[in-house]
Design a protein around this motif. Structure first.
Motif, mmCIF file in Angstrom:
data_model
loop_
_atom_site.group_PDB
_atom_site.id
_atom_site.type_symbol
_atom_site.label_atom_id
_atom_site.label_comp_id
_atom_site.label_asym_id
_atom_site.label_seq_id
_atom_site.Cartn_x
_atom_site.Cartn_y
_atom_site.Cartn_z
ATOM 1 N N GLN A 75 -7.203 2.380 -15.400
ATOM 2 C CA GLN A 75 -6.738 3.723 -15.718
ATOM 3 C C GLN A 75 -7.165 4.130 -17.119
ATOM 4 O OE1 GLN A 75 -2.912 5.043 -14.432
ATOM 5 N NE2 GLN A 75 -2.567 3.256 -13.124
ATOM 6 N N ARG A 76 -7.757 3.206 -17.847
ATOM 7 C CA ARG A 76 -8.259 3.493 -19.195
ATOM 8 C C ARG A 76 -9.360 2.495 -19.510
ATOM 9 N NH1 ARG A 76 -3.329 2.050 -19.117
ATOM 10 N NH2 ARG A 76 -2.604 4.122 -19.724
ATOM 11 N N ASP A 77 -10.186 2.824 -20.462
ATOM 12 C CA ASP A 77 -11.296 1.952 -20.859
ATOM 13 C C ASP A 77 -10.969 1.112 -22.084
ATOM 14 O OD1 ASP A 77 -13.066 2.874 -18.824
ATOM 15 O OD2 ASP A 77 -13.409 4.689 -20.010
ATOM 16 N N ARG A 78 -9.996 1.557 -22.854
ATOM 17 C CA ARG A 78 -9.618 0.832 -24.069
ATOM 18 C C ARG A 78 -8.147 1.068 -24.354
ATOM 19 N NH1 ARG A 78 -12.476 5.120 -25.011
ATOM 20 N NH2 ARG A 78 -14.386 3.914 -24.818
ATOM 21 N N VAL A 79 -7.579 0.212 -25.199
ATOM 22 C CA VAL A 79 -6.171 0.310 -25.571
ATOM 23 C C VAL A 79 -6.078 0.466 -27.081
ATOM 24 C CG1 VAL A 79 -3.929 -0.838 -25.544
ATOM 25 C CG2 VAL A 79 -5.490 -1.136 -23.627
ATOM 26 N N GLN A 80 -5.357 1.476 -27.531
ATOM 27 C CA GLN A 80 -5.158 1.676 -28.960
ATOM 28 C C GLN A 80 -4.268 0.573 -29.510
ATOM 29 O OE1 GLN A 80 -3.220 5.351 -30.069
ATOM 30 N NE2 GLN A 80 -3.652 5.087 -32.257
ATOM 31 N N CYS A 81 -4.617 0.062 -30.680
ATOM 32 C CA CYS A 81 -3.900 -1.054 -31.272
ATOM 33 C C CYS A 81 -3.052 -0.616 -32.469
ATOM 34 C CB CYS A 81 -4.872 -2.132 -31.738
ATOM 35 S SG CYS A 81 -5.871 -2.854 -30.417
ATOM 36 N N PHE A 82 -2.083 -1.442 -32.802
ATOM 37 C CA PHE A 82 -1.404 -1.280 -34.083
ATOM 38 C C PHE A 82 -1.620 -2.529 -34.916
ATOM 39 C CE2 PHE A 82 2.057 -3.097 -31.471
ATOM 40 C CZ PHE A 82 2.573 -4.082 -32.299
ATOM 41 N N VAL A 83 -1.632 -2.347 -36.222
ATOM 42 C CA VAL A 83 -1.873 -3.436 -37.149
ATOM 43 C C VAL A 83 -0.580 -3.725 -37.899
ATOM 44 C CG1 VAL A 83 -2.613 -1.982 -39.089
ATOM 45 C CG2 VAL A 83 -3.519 -4.318 -38.872
ATOM 46 N N THR A 84 -0.449 -4.960 -38.375
ATOM 47 C CA THR A 84 0.786 -5.383 -39.035
ATOM 48 C C THR A 84 0.527 -5.799 -40.473
ATOM 49 O OG1 THR A 84 1.690 -6.176 -36.944
ATOM 50 C CG2 THR A 84 2.725 -7.001 -38.954
ATOM 51 N N SER A 85 1.353 -5.309 -41.374
ATOM 52 C CA SER A 85 1.337 -5.789 -42.752
ATOM 53 C C SER A 85 2.456 -6.798 -42.930
ATOM 54 C CB SER A 85 1.546 -4.630 -43.739
ATOM 55 O OG SER A 85 1.700 -5.141 -45.058
ATOM 56 N N ILE A 86 2.124 -7.947 -43.501
ATOM 57 C CA ILE A 86 3.142 -8.967 -43.787
ATOM 58 C C ILE A 86 3.358 -9.094 -45.302
ATOM 59 C CG2 ILE A 86 2.793 -10.249 -41.660
ATOM 60 C CD1 ILE A 86 1.062 -12.221 -43.196
ATOM 61 N N GLU A 101 -0.661 -4.939 -29.854
ATOM 62 C CA GLU A 101 -0.468 -5.683 -31.098
ATOM 63 C C GLU A 101 -1.741 -6.394 -31.548
ATOM 64 O OE1 GLU A 101 2.481 -9.246 -32.773
ATOM 65 O OE2 GLU A 101 2.733 -8.444 -30.746
ATOM 66 N N VAL A 102 -2.154 -6.132 -32.777
ATOM 67 C CA VAL A 102 -3.210 -6.922 -33.416
ATOM 68 C C VAL A 102 -2.601 -7.477 -34.696
ATOM 69 C CG1 VAL A 102 -5.449 -6.905 -34.554
ATOM 70 C CG2 VAL A 102 -5.125 -5.621 -32.450
#
Length: 381
Positions: free
Chosen positions: A113-124, A314-315
């Motif tokens: 249903q999609r070609d790619r997935v948008q990611c979110f990045v994490t700051s630690i 999640e990345v």
């Protein structure tokens, strides 16, 4: 096609232990799965050894029936150890089915249903100016969805009262600086009580946060219901859930606004698709949990491809994707590019495993950091 062997490999790969599971068949087609019960990989391997005894000789294509037998095949059904082992076996069986038909798993789930997935990045980063600096750098690099962590994740003493105040202050300042368009969330790693989580949210203007992840432990639905009444911040919950029954009250009572499905803990692709469908009926997006290895990512992406209600992926800076740069253990591992992950059309889940390298690796004993409060009592990591 009959199952001829099931092997578990709890090994240190990259910079952490993984529990990889290989399922072999009499037609020479093999599949690989991954378990998500971090720091208890040997327990999962032991469960896999139990399941192996009755899985040999089974039709590898009867994935749903095998799921039911593995889950219900003992009086004490379910539980995180058993479903972590089941998850890895299930992913491996879907991998086999895709390879046998020379198609990706998502084609077996209804197609992309999609070609790619948008990611979110994490700051630690610590909750001070260094956090604001890193978030600004993320934005300059194109990130639109950013998550912060619950402060210092190393072993030691954590003052929750001080942390709540400092974090609320910094996030308020951060939101003022980055404006309203960036999606901003925080993962509290289940460290808080209901009162602490409510105080945290109430110390910030409405709209500061777009999601609050795992503020308290998930076991008490009533506790989450109490917290829900005290704040309007959307919740991202579910990474601790090990089957659809544990997810059900969180979804049906409107307690999770983003379903944090962990395919390597919830029961594999078979169970994850059921949870995703349950979430869809309540207009809840899936936001997969993935701090693990490439097989977890690849299996999760197959689900993301096939469901309509896919949110952000999640990345994490600590994920194994960055720990196998030479491709010693895995081929065709998914990699983030332009803040997204592409959906592969390779057969199965698309990741190939170098079994010789995995066999040569060894298990390293590792325990999660032990966190204490100022009075010496333990709290969650």
């Amino acid at each position: 096609m009959k199952i001829t062997d099931v092997k578990a490999y709890p090994v240190w790969v990259g910079h952490r232990n993984l529990c990889l599971v290989k399922v072999e068949t009499d037609e020479g087609i093999t599949g690989w799965g991954e378990s998500g019960l971090s720091s208890r990989e040997k327990a999962v391997a032991g469960a896999v050894d139990h399941f192996r005894e009755f899985l040999i000789g089974k039709d590898a294509g009867r994935i749903g029936a095998i799921w039911q037998e593995v889950y219900r095949g003992q009086y004490f059904e379910g539980g995180r150890v058993l479903t972590a082992a089941l998850s890895a076996i299930d992913i491996a069986l879907w991998d086999i089915r895709g390879k046998a038909l020379n198609i990706p798993i998502h084609a077996l789930l209804g197609g992309k249903q999609r070609d790619r997935v948008q990611c979110f990045v994490t700051s630690i980063k610590p909750h001070d100016e260094t956090l604001i600096e890193e978030v600004n750098q993320f934005i300059a690099n194109g990130w639109k969805v950013i998550r912060t962590a619950a402060g210092d994740m190393a072993a030691g003493t954590v003052n929750i009262d001080k942390s709540v105040s400092n974090t609320a202050s910094v996030l308020t300042e951060l939101r003022s600086e980055i404006g309203p368009d960036i999606v901003l969330g925080i993962d509290f790693h289940s460290r808080l009580s209901v009162a602490e989580a409510a105080r945290f949210c109430q110390k910030m203007p409405s709209g500061t946060l777009d999601f609050l992840e795992e503020p308290i432990r998930y076991q008490s639905v009533e506790a989450y219901e109490a917290l829900r009444k005290m704040t309007d911040v959307p919740f991202a919950i579910g990474e601790e859930c090990s089957d659809k029954w544990q997810f059900a009250p969180l979804i049906e009572r409107g307690l999770t606004n983003y379903a944090r499905i962990d395919v390597c803990n919830v029961g594999g692709i078979t169970e994850a698709m059921k949870v995703a469908a349950m979430a869809e009926t309540h207009y809840i997006d899936v936001m997969p949990h993935d701090p693990l290895g490439p097989i977890c990512t690849a299996a999760s992406l197959q689900i993301c491809a096939a469901i309509p209600n896919c949110g952000w992926y999640e990345v994490a800076p600590y994920a194994l994707r960055d720990g196998d740069e030479e491709g010693l253990y895995f081929e065709h591992a998914p990699h983030e590019e332009n803040c997204a992950l592409e959906i592969t059309d390779r057969p199965g889940h698309g990741v190939l495993v170098n079994e010789e390298a995995v066999e040569a690796a060894s298990f390293k004993f590792w325990e999660a950091p032990r966190m204490t409060r100022p009075d010496g009592s333990f709290t969650n990591w």
